[in-house]
Design a protein around this motif. Structure first.
Motif, PDB file in Angstrom:
ATOM      1  N   LYS A 252     -11.621  15.761  94.031  1.00 18.21           N
ATOM      2  CA  LYS A 252     -12.022  15.289  92.706  1.00 18.21           C
ATOM      3  C   LYS A 252     -11.350  16.155  91.654  1.00 18.21           C
ATOM      4  N   SER A 253     -12.050  17.137  91.179  1.00 14.51           N
ATOM      5  CA  SER A 253     -11.467  18.036  90.180  1.00 14.51           C
ATOM      6  C   SER A 253     -11.691  19.478  90.587  1.00 14.51           C
ATOM      7  N   GLU A 254     -10.921  20.360  89.999  1.00 16.53           N
ATOM      8  CA  GLU A 254     -11.033  21.788  90.269  1.00 16.53           C
ATOM      9  C   GLU A 254     -12.409  22.294  89.868  1.00 16.53           C
ATOM     10  N   VAL A 255     -12.998  23.146  90.720  1.00 23.71           N
ATOM     11  CA  VAL A 255     -14.276  23.763  90.388  1.00 23.71           C
ATOM     12  C   VAL A 255     -14.032  24.878  89.373  1.00 23.71           C
ATOM     13  N   THR A 256     -14.718  24.796  88.231  1.00 20.21           N
ATOM     14  CA  THR A 256     -14.577  25.789  87.167  1.00 20.21           C
ATOM     15  C   THR A 256     -15.951  26.322  86.786  1.00 20.21           C
ATOM     16  N   ALA A 257     -15.995  27.107  85.722  1.00 22.62           N
ATOM     17  CA  ALA A 257     -17.259  27.689  85.268  1.00 22.62           C
ATOM     18  C   ALA A 257     -18.259  26.626  84.840  1.00 22.62           C
ATOM     19  N   VAL A 258     -17.766  25.467  84.392  1.00 21.18           N
ATOM     20  CA  VAL A 258     -18.669  24.417  83.901  1.00 21.18           C
ATOM     21  C   VAL A 258     -18.996  23.387  84.974  1.00 21.18           C
ATOM     22  N   SER A 259     -18.629  23.674  86.219  1.00 20.76           N
ATOM     23  CA  SER A 259     -18.851  22.712  87.298  1.00 20.76           C
ATOM     24  C   SER A 259     -20.218  22.836  87.940  1.00 20.76           C
ATOM     25  N   GLY A 260     -21.003  23.815  87.516  1.00 25.09           N
ATOM     26  CA  GLY A 260     -22.318  24.010  88.111  1.00 25.09           C
ATOM     27  C   GLY A 260     -23.217  22.810  87.912  1.00 25.09           C
ATOM     28  N   ARG A 261     -24.049  22.565  88.887  1.00 26.46           N
ATOM     29  CA  ARG A 261     -24.984  21.447  88.850  1.00 26.46           C
ATOM     30  C   ARG A 261     -25.990  21.619  87.711  1.00 26.46           C
ATOM     31  N   GLY A 262     -26.251  20.538  86.974  1.00 28.55           N
ATOM     32  CA  GLY A 262     -27.268  20.556  85.933  1.00 28.55           C
ATOM     33  C   GLY A 262     -26.804  21.226  84.657  1.00 28.55           C
TER      34      GLY A 262
END
Length: 470
Positions: A252-262
């Motif tokens: 999908k997309s790169e996991v970044t600092a804003v990828s956290g759930r919720g």
């Protein structure tokens, strides 16, 4: 004096004694009570005012906001930050690791815990897994300790592990629109961390520590505040493992600092945040790894560092299988995935990466029989490199290839063409009576300086072979 009669007192009273007696009667009946009442009222008013002033002062102190002057201090005397491990775990602060399910988060936390308890000085770590049963946690920790050669005595003295299936670690609940801090749980965690002298508390995962709406920033901040409170009151580091949202992760997309759930309040509250990304197909191809095996590799990147400069450089890890040896003659034992550090194949690989003893052993083994130069050859020389250097010929294919190239450049080996029985061109160091191996052309073979031109001249051709110089 109020006697109620006019004229001389001698007309009213027969003697001076009667006059004094009447005066005392009037004083006691009319004047004295009013004076006493006034005094009592005055004392009551004074007490009321004093109590009101005291309450006002108490309230003022509770709500006081003051501006404190800055006082310069010699930098050499300033207390250092208590960075416990890897720049990520810091006393009195909350940190977070974000990654997808099955991507290595828990395994990474376990080897971090083992690194901390076996370090110098050793730290005490409490690892709380809120998803797995205690026997599975036991298997994972034991396998990691076996693979990384951790002394069992250190585990028994410095590591604490618990499962969320055995006790509750929910710190904030929600009933309707109302949220409530579960004070008994928060206070119990604080007491345990203090009482056991724990330096690092790892909670895995964060989502299992609350019952509030996870997309509500205000409520998630309230939850995060409890862990900040725990870190501050216990002088410990608190690590929160966090899942990613559905829009991030592999494919999908790169996991970044804003990828956290919720809600993003947890990210904002944490002072250090790192993310986990599984190796992509493009990265696998570049590293020379079979795309089917790429899911065992992941990189960890520091995406938020309030306490220091972000390096932006990723650390690579891979998951290897470790057998526990708990099988019987009727059933196979358990194998557990364990994380270990993995070095990305360097473009700057040099001959210095191979010791003199290893180089001698490589030449000895390659002198026993021809070995192919191409990694698809059945007799690929890289397999010998893997055996001698302790590398996996499949997983470390790219690194082996770079080392082979570096040794050729250094003059320890040379590339020559394979001589086929049906004819062919170029030089060949293989003895004419030896049948050529099937498959790809080119070979690695131990030769004398008279067999090929001296360095730095190297024969190279399609399907070429590399031979070792003596």
């Amino acid at each position: 004096m109020c006697f109620g009669h006019g004229g001389s007192w001698k007309d009213r009273y027969r003697s001076e004694a009667e006059l004094i007696a009447d005066a005392e009667r009037c004083w006691n009946k009319f004047i004295l009570p009013k004076e006493a009442e006034r005094e009592a009222n005055a004392r009551a008013a004074e007490a009321f005012i004093e109590n009101a002033r005291r309450k006002r002062d108490i309230q003022a102190r509770a709500n006081a906001v003051t501006a404190t002057p800055f006082i310069y201090q010699d930098p050499a005397t300033l207390p250092r930050r208590d960075n416990l491990y890897g720049g990520h775990f810091i006393r009195k602060y909350v940190s977070s690791t974000v990654g997808g399910g099955g991507g290595g988060k828990s395994s990474l936390e376990i080897i971090d815990a083992l690194g901390m308890i076996s370090g110098s000085p050793p730290l005490s770590v409490w690892y709380v897994n809120l998803e797995d049963p205690i026997d599975e946690i036991q298997r994972r920790v034991t396998a990691a300790a076996m693979h990384h050669d951790i002394n069992p005595k250190v585990l028994n003295e410095k590591l604490f592990v618990d499962s969320g299936r055995d006790q509750s670690f929910v710190v904030v609940t929600q009933r309707g629109r109302e949220t409530k801090v579960v004070e008994p749980v928060v206070e119990a965690i604080i007491a345990e961390v203090r009482g056991k002298g724990i330096d690092v508390l790892i909670i895995d995962p964060f989502v299992s520590t609350h019952e509030v709406e996870e997309n509500d920033n205000n409520k998630i901040q309230q939850v995060a505040n409890q862990f900040t409170r725990i870190a501050n009151e216990t002088n410990a580091s608190v690590e929160l493992v966090h899942h990613i949202n559905k829009a991030s992760g592999d494919g999908k997309s790169e996991v970044t600092a804003v990828s956290g759930r919720g809600a993003g309040a947890l990210k904002d509250k944490a002072r250090a945040v790192r993310v986990i990304n599984t190796m992509s197909e493009k990265e696998a191809k570049k590293a020379g790894i079979d795309p089917k095996d790429r899911f065992s590799y992941f990189r960890v990147t520091n995406v938020k560092a309030n306490m220091s400069k972000r390096s932006g450089q990723a650390d690579w890890y891979r998951i290897v299988s470790v057998k526990l040896g708990n099988g019987t003659k009727w059933s196979a034992g358990d194998s557990v995935g364990v994380v270990e550090k993995w070095q990305w194949p360097s473009e700057e690989a040099t001959a210095n990466d191979v010791t003199t003893e290893q180089l001698g052993e490589l030449k000895r083994r390659l002198s026993l029989a021809p070995h192919g130069d191409n990694h698809q050859a059945k007799d690929w020389a890289g397999c010998v490199f893997g055996e001698v250097l302790g590398l996996d010929a499949k997983a470390d294919k790219r690194k082996i290839g770079l080392l082979m190239k570096a040794l050729v450049t250094a003059g320890h080996f040379a590339v020559v063409e394979r001589k086929w029985t049906g004819g062919g061109n170029g030089q060949c160091s293989r003895a004419p009576q030896t049948p050529p191996p099937t498959g790809w052309g080119g070979e690695w073979r131990f030769i004398t300086p008279s067999d090929t031109p001296p360095p730095p001249y190297i024969y190279k051709a399609d399907g070429g072979r590399v031979v070792a110089r003596s």
